[in-house]
Motif scaffolding. Structure first.
Motif, PDB file in Angstrom:
ATOM      1  N   ILE A   1      -2.838   1.501  -7.684  1.00 45.93           N
ATOM      2  CA  ILE A   1      -1.618   3.108  -7.246  1.00 45.93           C
ATOM      3  C   ILE A   1      -0.671   2.783  -8.972  1.00 45.93           C
ATOM      4  O   ILE A   1      -0.483   2.377  -9.179  1.00 45.93           O
TER       5      ILE A   1
ATOM      6  N   GLU B   1      -5.198  -1.429   2.782  1.00 43.09           N
ATOM      7  CA  GLU B   1      -4.891  -2.733   3.093  1.00 43.09           C
ATOM      8  C   GLU B   1      -3.470  -3.484   2.311  1.00 43.09           C
ATOM      9  O   GLU B   1      -2.298  -3.553   2.467  1.00 43.09           O
TER      10      GLU B   1
ATOM     11  N   ASP C   1       0.142  -2.131  -8.145  1.00 34.20           N
ATOM     12  CA  ASP C   1       0.862  -1.527  -8.929  1.00 34.20           C
ATOM     13  C   ASP C   1       0.476  -1.523 -10.431  1.00 34.20           C
ATOM     14  O   ASP C   1       0.784  -2.460 -10.226  1.00 34.20           O
TER      15      ASP C   1
ATOM     16  N   GLU D   1       7.210  16.279   1.990  1.00 31.90           N
ATOM     17  CA  GLU D   1       6.167  14.958   2.024  1.00 31.90           C
ATOM     18  C   GLU D   1       5.602  14.701   1.676  1.00 31.90           C
ATOM     19  O   GLU D   1       4.716  13.936   1.701  1.00 31.90           O
TER      20      GLU D   1
ATOM     21  N   PRO E   1       7.508  -1.642   1.562  1.00 27.60           N
ATOM     22  CA  PRO E   1       6.424  -1.690   0.734  1.00 27.60           C
ATOM     23  C   PRO E   1       6.333   0.389   0.829  1.00 27.60           C
ATOM     24  O   PRO E   1       6.585   0.672   0.000  1.00 27.60           O
ATOM     25  N   ARG E   2       6.296   0.660   2.229  1.00 23.68           N
ATOM     26  CA  ARG E   2       5.375   2.317   2.487  1.00 23.68           C
ATOM     27  C   ARG E   2       6.811   2.781   2.367  1.00 23.68           C
ATOM     28  O   ARG E   2       6.980   3.853   2.863  1.00 23.68           O
TER      29      ARG E   2
ATOM     30  N   LYS F   1       1.148   0.827   6.889  1.00 24.46           N
ATOM     31  CA  LYS F   1       1.696  -0.335   6.067  1.00 24.46           C
ATOM     32  C   LYS F   1       0.771  -0.493   5.574  1.00 24.46           C
ATOM     33  O   LYS F   1      -0.577  -0.750   5.423  1.00 24.46           O
ATOM     34  N   PHE F   2       1.541  -1.286   4.187  1.00 22.76           N
ATOM     35  CA  PHE F   2       0.253  -2.251   3.515  1.00 22.76           C
ATOM     36  C   PHE F   2       0.783  -3.149   2.942  1.00 22.76           C
ATOM     37  O   PHE F   2       2.136  -3.240   2.051  1.00 22.76           O
ATOM     38  N   ASP F   3      -0.198  -4.233   2.335  1.00 21.44           N
ATOM     39  CA  ASP F   3       1.252  -5.013   1.196  1.00 21.44           C
ATOM     40  C   ASP F   3       0.906  -4.586   0.077  1.00 21.44           C
ATOM     41  O   ASP F   3       0.218  -3.708  -0.918  1.00 21.44           O
ATOM     42  N   TYR F   4       1.891  -4.795  -1.169  1.00 21.28           N
ATOM     43  CA  TYR F   4       1.923  -4.293  -2.549  1.00 21.28           C
ATOM     44  C   TYR F   4       2.532  -5.484  -3.365  1.00 21.28           C
ATOM     45  O   TYR F   4       2.845  -6.530  -3.047  1.00 21.28           O
TER      46      TYR F   4
ATOM     47  N   LEU G   1       9.430   5.424   1.408  1.00 25.24           N
ATOM     48  CA  LEU G   1       9.279   6.251   0.585  1.00 25.24           C
ATOM     49  C   LEU G   1      10.514   6.318  -0.604  1.00 25.24           C
ATOM     50  O   LEU G   1      11.872   6.115   0.042  1.00 25.24           O
TER      51      LEU G   1
ATOM     52  N   MET H   1      -1.807   8.842   1.352  1.00 26.35           N
ATOM     53  CA  MET H   1      -1.986   7.688   2.143  1.00 26.35           C
ATOM     54  C   MET H   1      -0.178   8.721   3.656  1.00 26.35           C
ATOM     55  O   MET H   1      -0.258   7.975   3.933  1.00 26.35           O
ATOM     56  N   ASN H   2       0.466   9.267   3.121  1.00 25.71           N
ATOM     57  CA  ASN H   2       1.641  10.322   3.790  1.00 25.71           C
ATOM     58  C   ASN H   2       1.539  11.239   5.026  1.00 25.71           C
ATOM     59  O   ASN H   2       1.621  10.452   5.689  1.00 25.71           O
TER      60      ASN H   2
ATOM     61  N   HIS I   1      10.376  -6.478   0.618  1.00 24.57           N
ATOM     62  CA  HIS I   1      11.165  -6.644  -0.258  1.00 24.57           C
ATOM     63  C   HIS I   1      12.687  -6.372  -0.863  1.00 24.57           C
ATOM     64  O   HIS I   1      13.096  -5.688  -0.300  1.00 24.57           O
TER      65      HIS I   1
ATOM     66  N   MET J   1       2.575  -8.485   4.839  1.00 21.42           N
ATOM     67  CA  MET J   1       3.581  -7.277   4.932  1.00 21.42           C
ATOM     68  C   MET J   1       5.375  -7.153   4.234  1.00 21.42           C
ATOM     69  O   MET J   1       4.890  -7.401   2.820  1.00 21.42           O
TER      70      MET J   1
ATOM     71  N   LYS K   1       4.453   9.162   7.097  1.00 24.61           N
ATOM     72  CA  LYS K   1       4.826   8.228   6.948  1.00 24.61           C
ATOM     73  C   LYS K   1       3.145   7.830   6.196  1.00 24.61           C
ATOM     74  O   LYS K   1       3.431   7.542   7.358  1.00 24.61           O
ATOM     75  N   PRO K   2       3.626   6.785   5.864  1.00 25.06           N
ATOM     76  CA  PRO K   2       2.131   6.376   4.974  1.00 25.06           C
ATOM     77  C   PRO K   2       2.332   5.043   6.304  1.00 25.06           C
ATOM     78  O   PRO K   2       3.143   4.138   6.468  1.00 25.06           O
TER      79      PRO K   2
ATOM     80  N   GLN L   1       9.006   0.861  -6.166  1.00 26.08           N
ATOM     81  CA  GLN L   1       8.419   0.686  -7.087  1.00 26.08           C
ATOM     82  C   GLN L   1       9.052   1.585  -8.101  1.00 26.08           C
ATOM     83  O   GLN L   1       9.344   1.105  -9.374  1.00 26.08           O
TER      84      GLN L   1
ATOM     85  N   LEU M   1      -2.207  -2.396  -2.070  1.00 24.73           N
ATOM     86  CA  LEU M   1      -2.191  -1.504  -2.951  1.00 24.73           C
ATOM     87  C   LEU M   1      -1.548  -2.568  -4.976  1.00 24.73           C
ATOM     88  O   LEU M   1      -0.012  -3.508  -4.283  1.00 24.73           O
TER      89      LEU M   1
END
Lengths: 289, 164
Positions: free
Chosen positions: A31, A49, A53, B43, B21-22, A5-8, B24, A41-42, B4, B1, A2-3, B68, A51
């Motif tokens: 992205i 830090e 989009d 994955e 956000p992370r 953490k990040f802000d989106y 999947l 990222m995965n 959402h 962070m 799993k990636p 997304q 992303l």
């Protein structure tokens, strides 16, 4: 897998996206299709830090034509380019190259500009753009600048784009006259990264002499390699076995591939020469039809 | 962070869930929406087990973040059969031994459904190319290929009958 953490952020306009890029600086990452970014990222090879989009910037999803060039928006999905009959007519090299990228399911999401910005030295879109020539438009809060493809790729996975900039559009000239092209690559399995890829676009004069030619090789250098010495040597010549052998000699000197799990440097050098000859021959035959 | 709020439609049903956000899309579909028909293999976009249809295109759900997909329309394998009736493609998978352990099957069904909707009469080579985006570790490709080819043939016949 799993990636981190990040802000989106999901901007709705180009202006908003560019402001976000400027604010986040080196911490921000664009992205688009994510078909290269999300795997790394995965696997935690990359941990941005923040992303940004750009998938909602629908104005960047287009294929347009004028008399001299094709314009492709950065967000245009690879599968749309693959299916476009206008691209096939005017920019056939690209139609031939795109099906080699990954698989149907990744091309449905992967974007045209994303592949260029990722700049994998064995990737198909960078290589075919180098073979047809052209330029990219790069936008920042301050300005939009145009960069020729020859100056765009810097080294492995690195382009001329600054952290606060965004690639918005690709412009590809439509070649006129008796044009021939070919794209070919060798990989372990369909959809894998190419061990070596080769592309060639050329034109012939009315005596079947080469009047313009761009031979390019992928997977043999840190960037898509335009084999300039060979291209100059072929100008004004008719194709012959002797000429192809001279090209092969130049190619073997010009390339500097690496060894890895998939192939040795020696094998890649050998492939580069073989594929160069093959792709020139096919392009020449097609132009002569 | 933060988290959402994500609102999306899966197989015609609306889900409103919160996620980081992370997260999947593949995990979101399974864990937040409880639809475990979508399988998670590698994955990193190689095996194809997690393939779903997003806005009419088959894509890898492990290469999208759930956030997304906000506002998007998704189809998963649970959405194929209607009122307990298998689709012809599913039926042919059953008849042609198109599945062994079944792990790769949901992804292949989704890819193939999307592909056949856009290319009703693919050649064997084209079907193989489409399937190259999927790994079956039982190596049961022969049955999978036969199931898809049979579906294509059946469709042709249906079109002929309707035409006559």
């Amino acid at each position: 897998m799993k990636p981190a953490k990040f802000d989106y952020y999901c901007p709705k306009t180009l202006d908003e996206a560019l402001s976000l890029l400027e604010e986040s600086g080196f911490d921000g990452k664009i992205i688009a299709g994510g078909q290269s970014l999300v795997p790394i990222m995965n696997m935690r090879l990359s941990g941005p830090e923040c992303l940004i989009d750009i998938n909602r910037l629908h104005d960047l999803d287009f294929i347009e034509f004028d008399e001299e060039k094709v314009k492709i928006g950065t967000l245009t999905r690879q599968s749309r380019v693959e299916m476009s009959s206008l691209i096939k007519e005017n920019c056939g090299l690209l139609s031939e190259a795109v099906p080699f990228i990954g698989h149907v399911q990744t091309r449905n999401r992967g974007t045209f500009g994303g592949s260029l910005v990722h700049a994998d030295p064995s990737a198909e879109i960078p290589l075919s753009l180098m073979a047809s020539g052209g330029s990219v438009l790069i936008a920042s809060k301050e300005e939009t600048r145009e960069v020729d493809v020859e100056d765009f790729f810097v080294t492995y996975l690195t382009t001329d784009i600054m952290p606060t900039e965004l690639l918005t559009e690709v412009q590809i000239p439509i070649w006129s006259g008796r044009v021939g092209y070919d794209f070919t690559e060798i990989s372990r399995r369909h959809g894998d990264f190419a061990l070596v890829a080769a592309a060639c676009q050329l034109t012939l004069d009315d005596q079947n002499k080469i009047s313009r030619v761009r031979l390019t090789l992928g997977g043999v250098e840190s960037v898509p390699l335009l084999v300039e010495e060979a291209n100059q040597m072929m100008m004004g010549e008719k194709l012959s076995e002797a000429l192809l052998n001279k090209v092969a000699d130049i190619v073997r000197e010009a390339v500097d591939p690496e060894s890895d799990l998939h192939a040795s440097a020696d094998y890649r050098t050998h492939l580069a020469a073989v594929l160069a000859k093959r792709t020139i021959q096919t392009a020449y035959n097609r132009a002569g039809r | 962070m933060g988290v959402h709020q994500i609102r999306l439609t899966i197989n015609g049903k609306t889900f409103v869930e919160e996620a980081e956000p992370r997260m999947l899309l593949s995990d979101f579909i399974r864990e937040n929406c409880g639809l475990t028909g979508t399988h998670v293999g590698c994955e990193h976009g190689v095996c194809g087990a997690c393939t779903v249809i997003v806005n009419g295109s088959a894509v890898r759900s492990c290469l999208m973040f759930a956030v997304q997909a906000d506002g998007e329309e998704i189809q998963t394998v649970e959405g194929l059969s209607q009122n307990g009736e298998l689709t012809p493609l599913q039926q042919n998978f059953k008849e042609c031994h198109g599945l062994q352990c079944g792990f790769c099957t949901p992804g292949i069904l989704m890819s193939t459904s999307d592909y056949l909707a856009k290319n009703p009469e693919p050649s064997k080579k084209e079907i193989k190319e489409m399937l190259s985006g999927h790994l079956c570790r039982c190596t049961g490709y022969d049955g999978i290929l036969k199931a898809i080819q049979k579906t294509v043939e059946d469709n042709k016949e249906t079109i002929l009958i309707e035409g006559s």
